[in-house]
Design an enzyme around this catalytic site. Structure first.
Site, PDB file in Angstrom:
ATOM      1  N   GLU A 414       0.821  -1.222   0.000  1.00 55.66           N
ATOM      2  CA  GLU A 414       0.000   0.000   0.000  1.00 55.66           C
ATOM      3  C   GLU A 414       0.853   1.270   0.000  1.00 55.66           C
ATOM      4  O   GLU A 414       0.501   2.279   0.619  1.00 55.66           O
ATOM      5  CB  GLU A 414      -0.976   0.012   1.187  1.00 55.66           C
ATOM      6  N   GLY A 415       1.968   1.214  -0.688  1.00 49.52           N
ATOM      7  CA  GLY A 415       2.900   2.339  -0.743  1.00 49.52           C
ATOM      8  C   GLY A 415       3.919   2.215   0.347  1.00 49.52           C
ATOM      9  O   GLY A 415       3.581   2.263   1.537  1.00 49.52           O
TER      10      GLY A 415
END
Length: 549
Positions: A414-415
């Site tokens: 998620e980054g």
């Protein structure tokens, strides 16, 4: 070693006083308590026992389909039959219509109990929010009831071998079909729950590029691609392989192929990334919640061990003392518990703000910070759990090394936390003349007004350090190597604010002495780190170049 036990009292206290959930329209504190107490009973009884099973029995591919441990299937059927998937889905689509933050509280419990189970389920909640915000009426009618009932689960298909954090490099294509649908072709990697036998049915949310679309992220569109077509036939979506991972063994991480798969577009071509951000931001906060759950279970297991293990003598005592009485072990136990409770409070507050929709600049600033700081906290708490256990912590039998293995991915997906740091120290400091940073400052200052004098003073000192670093970075064009230090500085300042609210309400806690001891630890032992971090932000030099070749 002990299974996780949902800390209902702490969750309710953080939700009430840290997250200030009463701000939500129609908030019913008694109903929330009843729901979470029931959730805790279910999670403790049905989900926590899955954790060692999933670690020892990875998901596998059999005849082209993913197979998970049988115990997971039984637990999921009970989960769906009890109505948990539809907790926060609109009643018009078969859900219970409760606040999303309650679903996040459930997500925290699931994460602490068995992160592999939670991971397969979590993306369905993100899909619900994405469809509710962006889908057509027909798309909502078709898919939301399936997600609410638990009949279907969902994925988020962004990443490709050449396009990890840089989504502008996505190559998956979508071609229009005569009937108004689209056909997807390409490959995606690192897709959690790309297939599973809990439901066998998956709604894939896919970013792809339409013909003649411009390069970069502006050329991306968002598509809904069901694994099963209306006539019951399988769509042209397949799993090529499962990744062999460090942790989360029972959660299937898939390499996917789309071979002319039937799909329908959400919105119009070119809007994909903007529409997908609804899901991406929700998932980043869900990963922060994963971090809270993992920090909590690390704290629980360390505490259980430290209050039973006897080693060393204190003063003139003849008998060995439990190790929880030794100062260095107390330090580790306090640190774990302070991280879990503080990250819980600040992430719940951000989730409530997201649901209210009144301060988008604050939510945008808090989201990358919560994601990165809470997942770093999970890894830190897991490391400390191993250390508290000594040599036994290195053994699988005590199940603290598993927490570290499971938690490690949370700082990547998620980054990556590095990207979250650059976002915070770069774009968000310059956005709308610093509106996001100003909103954060006001959020901290408001929290200080409800704290005791000592806690408010320590948080005020941390905020002064943060403002100094912020002013320095805001005038530069590239945060460079200072971004990680700035994110941690921001996270510690937010921890101070969260603990201001908790400290101010300590008398209403089930364990006031414990709350005040943790607040004292944050004040005296954690917030002083902000001085050092500010020095890094003010005086950092360009990162040295490493010779290549």
């Amino acid at each position: 070693m002990i299974d996780y036990r949902a800390p209902v009292a702490d969750i309710l206290f953080a939700l009430t006083h840290g997250g200030r959930a009463s701000r939500l329209p129609g908030w019913d504190a008694e109903l929330a308590a009843a729901v979470l107490e029931q959730a805790a009973r279910f999670v403790d009884g049905e989900i926590a026992p899955l954790d060692p099973i999933g670690d020892a029995t990875p998901a596998r591919i059999e005849n082209g389909r993913v197979v998970m441990p049988p115990a997971f299937g039984r637990a999921y059927r009970a989960f769906a039959e009890a109505g948990w998937p539809g907790l926060a889905v609109d009643e018009a689509f078969g859900g219970q219509g409760l606040p999303h933050v309650l679903a996040s509280c459930l997500s925290e419990m699931l994460s602490g109990a068995c992160i592999s189970f939670q991971m397969v389920l979590s993306l369905a909640q993100g899909a619900v929010r994405t469809l509710a915000a962006n889908g057509s009426d027909e798309q909502k009618r078709r898919y939301l009831p399936r997600l609410a009932s638990g009949e279907w689960l969902a994925t988020m298909c962004l990443t490709e071998p050449q396009a990890g954090s840089d989504l502008g490099l996505v190559r998956t294509t979508a071609h229009p079909a005569p009937d108004g649908s689209w056909q997807l072709s390409g490959g995606k990697v690192f897709i959690s729950g790309g297939d599973q036998d809990l439901t066998g049915k998956v709604l894939h949310l896919v970013l792809a590029r339409t013909p003649d679309a411009p390069s970069g992220t502006k050329g991306l569109s968002l598509f809904l691609c069901p694994s099963e077509l209306p006539d019951g036939q399988r769509n042209a979506v397949s799993v090529l392989r499962l990744e062999d991972k460090l942790g989360m063994h029972a959660s299937p991480t898939c390499q996917m192929a789309f071979d002319g798969a039937w799909a329908e577009i959400v919105g119009v071509p070119g809007e994909g990334l903007a529409r997908m951000f609804t899901m991406m931001n929700a998932e980043r906060l869900d990963v922060a919640i994963q971090g809270v759950g993992l920090a909590e279970v690390a704290s629980q297991r360390a505490w259980a061990y430290a209050t039973q293990r006897r080693q060393g003598r204190i003063g003139a005592e003849e008998a060995p003392a439990i190790i929880a009485r030794h100062a260095d072990v107390r330090r580790m136990l306090l640190h774990q518990a302070a991280l879990a409770m503080g990250c819980r409070a600040m992430t719940y507050d951000t989730l409530v703000e997201l649901e209210l929709g009144r301060h988008p600049a604050l939510v945008e600033f808090m989201t990358p910070m919560c994601k990165a700081f809470a997942t770093d906290a999970a890894i830190e708490a897991a490391q400390l759990a191993i250390q508290v256990h000594g040599g036994y912590g290195y053994l699988r039998e005590y199940r603290v090394e598993q927490i570290l293995r499971d938690a490690r991915i949370t700082s990547i997906y998620e980054g990556t936390n590095g990207i979250q740091a650059i976002t915070l120290a770069g774009r968000l400091l310059h956005m709308q003349g610093g509106a996001a940073a100003a909103a954060f400052r006001r959020w901290v200052e408001e929290a200080m007004t409800v704290a005791g004098e000592d806690m408010a003073a320590a948080t005020g000192a941390a905020l002064a350090q943060w403002r100094c670093a912020t002013e320095s970075l805001a005038v530069g064009s590239d945060p460079g190597g200072a971004a990680a230090a700035y994110l941690r500085l921001t996270g510690l300042t937010a921890m101070g604010a969260a603990w201001c609210r908790l400290d101010g309400a300590a008398a209403r806690s089930a364990h006031p002495q414990r709350l005040r001891a943790l607040a004292d630890y944050v004040r005296a032992w954690m917030l002083p780190e902000t001085v050092y971090l500010t020095e890094l932000c003010l005086n950092h030099e360009p990162m040295p170049e490493l010779p290549i070749g």
